[in-house]
Design a protein around this motif. Structure first.
Motif, PDB file in Angstrom:
ATOM      1  N   GLU A   3      -5.976   5.001   5.656  1.00  0.00           N
ATOM      2  CA  GLU A   3      -4.921   5.305   4.702  1.00  0.00           C
ATOM      3  C   GLU A   3      -4.974   6.774   4.315  1.00  0.00           C
ATOM      4  O   GLU A   3      -6.032   7.397   4.307  1.00  0.00           O
ATOM      5  CB  GLU A   3      -5.089   4.438   3.452  1.00  0.00           C
ATOM      6  CG  GLU A   3      -4.817   2.968   3.673  1.00  0.00           C
ATOM      7  CD  GLU A   3      -4.845   2.194   2.367  1.00  0.00           C
ATOM      8  OE1 GLU A   3      -5.061   2.818   1.305  1.00  0.00           O
ATOM      9  OE2 GLU A   3      -4.658   0.973   2.417  1.00  0.00           O
ATOM     10  N   PRO A   4      -3.808   7.356   3.971  1.00  0.00           N
ATOM     11  CA  PRO A   4      -3.817   8.738   3.473  1.00  0.00           C
ATOM     12  C   PRO A   4      -4.653   8.831   2.207  1.00  0.00           C
ATOM     13  O   PRO A   4      -4.796   7.867   1.452  1.00  0.00           O
ATOM     14  CB  PRO A   4      -2.332   9.003   3.191  1.00  0.00           C
ATOM     15  CG  PRO A   4      -1.578   7.985   3.999  1.00  0.00           C
ATOM     16  CD  PRO A   4      -2.457   6.789   4.074  1.00  0.00           C
ATOM     17  N   THR A  16      -1.850   5.884  -5.052  1.00  0.00           N
ATOM     18  CA  THR A  16      -3.206   5.390  -4.833  1.00  0.00           C
ATOM     19  C   THR A  16      -4.025   6.519  -4.217  1.00  0.00           C
ATOM     20  O   THR A  16      -3.521   7.335  -3.435  1.00  0.00           O
ATOM     21  CB  THR A  16      -3.231   4.162  -3.917  1.00  0.00           C
ATOM     22  OG1 THR A  16      -2.586   4.463  -2.674  1.00  0.00           O
ATOM     23  CG2 THR A  16      -2.539   2.983  -4.588  1.00  0.00           C
ATOM     24  N   LEU A  17      -5.298   6.569  -4.604  1.00  0.00           N
ATOM     25  CA  LEU A  17      -6.215   7.594  -4.124  1.00  0.00           C
ATOM     26  C   LEU A  17      -7.374   6.934  -3.387  1.00  0.00           C
ATOM     27  O   LEU A  17      -7.946   5.964  -3.874  1.00  0.00           O
ATOM     28  CB  LEU A  17      -6.787   8.409  -5.286  1.00  0.00           C
ATOM     29  CG  LEU A  17      -5.821   9.036  -6.287  1.00  0.00           C
ATOM     30  CD1 LEU A  17      -6.610   9.825  -7.333  1.00  0.00           C
ATOM     31  CD2 LEU A  17      -4.811   9.918  -5.591  1.00  0.00           C
ATOM     32  N   ASP A  18      -7.734   7.483  -2.246  1.00  0.00           N
ATOM     33  CA  ASP A  18      -8.929   7.054  -1.524  1.00  0.00           C
ATOM     34  C   ASP A  18     -10.094   7.901  -2.019  1.00  0.00           C
ATOM     35  O   ASP A  18     -10.224   9.069  -1.659  1.00  0.00           O
ATOM     36  CB  ASP A  18      -8.717   7.233  -0.021  1.00  0.00           C
ATOM     37  CG  ASP A  18      -9.917   6.786   0.791  1.00  0.00           C
ATOM     38  OD1 ASP A  18     -10.941   6.370   0.192  1.00  0.00           O
ATOM     39  OD2 ASP A  18      -9.857   6.862   2.032  1.00  0.00           O
ATOM     40  N   LEU A  19     -10.919   7.304  -2.870  1.00  0.00           N
ATOM     41  CA  LEU A  19     -12.049   8.032  -3.447  1.00  0.00           C
ATOM     42  C   LEU A  19     -13.348   7.783  -2.692  1.00  0.00           C
ATOM     43  O   LEU A  19     -14.429   8.049  -3.210  1.00  0.00           O
ATOM     44  CB  LEU A  19     -12.214   7.635  -4.918  1.00  0.00           C
ATOM     45  CG  LEU A  19     -11.016   7.940  -5.826  1.00  0.00           C
ATOM     46  CD1 LEU A  19     -11.315   7.500  -7.255  1.00  0.00           C
ATOM     47  CD2 LEU A  19     -10.638   9.413  -5.773  1.00  0.00           C
ATOM     48  N   ASP A  21     -15.605   5.275  -1.939  1.00  0.00           N
ATOM     49  CA  ASP A  21     -16.081   3.913  -2.138  1.00  0.00           C
ATOM     50  C   ASP A  21     -15.177   3.122  -3.075  1.00  0.00           C
ATOM     51  O   ASP A  21     -15.475   1.964  -3.379  1.00  0.00           O
ATOM     52  CB  ASP A  21     -17.515   3.916  -2.682  1.00  0.00           C
ATOM     53  CG  ASP A  21     -17.633   4.677  -3.992  1.00  0.00           C
ATOM     54  OD1 ASP A  21     -16.651   5.332  -4.394  1.00  0.00           O
ATOM     55  OD2 ASP A  21     -18.706   4.618  -4.616  1.00  0.00           O
ATOM     56  N   GLU A  22     -14.099   3.729  -3.536  1.00  0.00           N
ATOM     57  CA  GLU A  22     -13.153   3.051  -4.416  1.00  0.00           C
ATOM     58  C   GLU A  22     -11.729   3.457  -4.072  1.00  0.00           C
ATOM     59  O   GLU A  22     -11.483   4.539  -3.529  1.00  0.00           O
ATOM     60  CB  GLU A  22     -13.400   3.401  -5.889  1.00  0.00           C
ATOM     61  CG  GLU A  22     -14.587   2.736  -6.529  1.00  0.00           C
ATOM     62  CD  GLU A  22     -14.661   3.048  -8.012  1.00  0.00           C
ATOM     63  OE1 GLU A  22     -15.012   2.144  -8.784  1.00  0.00           O
ATOM     64  OE2 GLU A  22     -14.372   4.208  -8.401  1.00  0.00           O
ATOM     65  N   ARG A  23     -10.813   2.579  -4.446  1.00  0.00           N
ATOM     66  CA  ARG A  23      -9.381   2.887  -4.345  1.00  0.00           C
ATOM     67  C   ARG A  23      -8.850   2.933  -5.767  1.00  0.00           C
ATOM     68  O   ARG A  23      -9.016   1.983  -6.536  1.00  0.00           O
ATOM     69  CB  ARG A  23      -8.671   1.799  -3.538  1.00  0.00           C
ATOM     70  CG  ARG A  23      -7.220   2.089  -3.191  1.00  0.00           C
ATOM     71  CD  ARG A  23      -6.785   1.148  -2.071  1.00  0.00           C
ATOM     72  NE  ARG A  23      -5.399   1.336  -1.698  1.00  0.00           N
ATOM     73  CZ  ARG A  23      -4.398   0.577  -2.114  1.00  0.00           C
ATOM     74  NH1 ARG A  23      -4.656  -0.435  -2.949  1.00  0.00           N
ATOM     75  NH2 ARG A  23      -3.172   0.798  -1.731  1.00  0.00           N
ATOM     76  N   ASP A  62      -1.797  -4.233 -10.575  1.00  0.00           N
ATOM     77  CA  ASP A  62      -1.774  -5.511  -9.865  1.00  0.00           C
ATOM     78  C   ASP A  62      -1.139  -5.360  -8.485  1.00  0.00           C
ATOM     79  O   ASP A  62      -1.575  -5.979  -7.513  1.00  0.00           O
ATOM     80  CB  ASP A  62      -1.005  -6.547 -10.679  1.00  0.00           C
ATOM     81  CG  ASP A  62      -1.707  -6.923 -11.974  1.00  0.00           C
ATOM     82  OD1 ASP A  62      -2.931  -6.680 -12.083  1.00  0.00           O
ATOM     83  OD2 ASP A  62      -1.045  -7.445 -12.887  1.00  0.00           O
ATOM     84  N   ARG A  63      -0.101  -4.537  -8.410  1.00  0.00           N
ATOM     85  CA  ARG A  63       0.625  -4.335  -7.152  1.00  0.00           C
ATOM     86  C   ARG A  63      -0.242  -3.652  -6.107  1.00  0.00           C
ATOM     87  O   ARG A  63      -0.177  -3.976  -4.912  1.00  0.00           O
ATOM     88  CB  ARG A  63       1.876  -3.498  -7.441  1.00  0.00           C
ATOM     89  CG  ARG A  63       2.718  -3.101  -6.246  1.00  0.00           C
ATOM     90  CD  ARG A  63       3.933  -2.328  -6.749  1.00  0.00           C
ATOM     91  NE  ARG A  63       4.631  -1.619  -5.707  1.00  0.00           N
ATOM     92  CZ  ARG A  63       5.624  -0.765  -5.921  1.00  0.00           C
ATOM     93  NH1 ARG A  63       6.034  -0.536  -7.158  1.00  0.00           N
ATOM     94  NH2 ARG A  63       6.206  -0.152  -4.911  1.00  0.00           N
ATOM     95  N   THR A  64      -1.074  -2.707  -6.529  1.00  0.00           N
ATOM     96  CA  THR A  64      -1.866  -1.931  -5.578  1.00  0.00           C
ATOM     97  C   THR A  64      -3.264  -2.499  -5.355  1.00  0.00           C
ATOM     98  O   THR A  64      -3.914  -2.153  -4.368  1.00  0.00           O
ATOM     99  CB  THR A  64      -2.012  -0.476  -6.066  1.00  0.00           C
ATOM    100  OG1 THR A  64      -2.643  -0.475  -7.360  1.00  0.00           O
ATOM    101  CG2 THR A  64      -0.644   0.195  -6.173  1.00  0.00           C
ATOM    102  N   GLY A  65      -3.735  -3.348  -6.277  1.00  0.00           N
ATOM    103  CA  GLY A  65      -5.075  -3.882  -6.156  1.00  0.00           C
ATOM    104  C   GLY A  65      -6.154  -2.824  -6.286  1.00  0.00           C
ATOM    105  O   GLY A  65      -7.240  -2.967  -5.708  1.00  0.00           O
TER     106      GLY A  65
END
Length: 257
Positions: A3-4, A16-19, A21-23, A62-65
């Protein structure tokens, strides 16, 4: 391909951010308690939208989890220590996030000076000069980012509340919130960093300027002649950025919209 690093949520002033180990679900400029501020600052009487703002954020969560919520500054509207309406709005938001076991990280903004005193244990505070989490730099944008934030491959900021005024063929107009994205220029930061400039790890970052989450907070008109930017490094640091509406529509170079 994964994912970007930063992926706008279609139709929303959020991403949404790809951190690593977490989203995370990221928004900017929540401005809790803004209605009280507008009453004192401008004499405007508005019913509180606190519940609506909270429902919107929780719906996006809730939408993005997402595993975490990141606010890119100005969680509250009151510049002094949060009190009454703004503090209560934040308490209710935190209670709702607690019920989902979702932590909140705040990149300290110019309106957040008293947040640490009122909510010392529940909010993870990042310094006003920003921080890097994984490959992403997080900053509000009212001050010059530090070398750590600038070493990221993507720098996310708020503060600017970018907006565009769009006109149609018959002269009608509407106002839309917008994203700004583009390569970040290194040169404007060298003088600001002083001695730290020699140690700046530059990874040709992309700058992502978030639209304001609060729809009552006004904004910087990116396509109105003579409008000045709020961040000390804009527009110089974003010479070739582009503007996008929250529905994903590409408007082209933001200085030419």
């Amino acid at each position: 391909m994964g994912e970007p690093a930063v992926e706008p949520v279609p139709g929303a002033p959020a991403a949404t951010l790809d951190l690593g180990d977490e989203r995370a679900l990221a928004v900017a400029d929540y401005h809790a308690g803004i209605e009280v501020g507008l009453r004192y600052e401008r004499g405007v009487e508005l019913d509180s939208n606190a519940e609506k703002r909270r429902r919107r954020l929780l719906s996006l969560l809730d939408r993005t989890g997402a595993d975490r919520v990141v606010v890119l500054g100005d969680l509250v509207h009151r510049i002094a220590e949060p009190d009454d309406a703004d503090a209560e709005e934040v308490r209710e938001l935190l209670a709702a996030l607690d019920a989902r076991s979702v932590p909140l990280t705040l990149a300290t903004g110019n309106h957040d000076g008293g947040v640490a005193d009122v909510f010392p244990d529940r909010i993870e505070l990042l310094p006003s000069e920003g921080a890097r989490v994984g490959s992403i730099g997080l900053v509000h944008g009212h001050t010059w980012p530090n070398a750590e934030a600038l070493s990221a491959s993507t720098l996310c900021m708020g503060h600017e509340h970018p907006s565009v005024r769009l006109t149609d063929e018959v002269g009608g107009s509407r106002v839309e919130r917008a994203w700004l994205r583009g390569p970040l220029r290194r040169e404007p930061f060298l003088d600001a960093l002083g001695d730290d400039a020699d140690e700046l790890a530059w990874n040709d970052p992309e700058l992502v300027v978030f639209p304001a989450f609060n729809d009552r907070s006004g904004g910087t008109w990116i396509n109105v002649e003579g409008e000045s930017f709020l961040a000390p490094f804009l527009p110089e640091a974003l010479a070739s950025g582009e503007a996008y509406l929250t529905d994903g529509t590409r408007l082209g170079p933001y200085r030419e919209v």
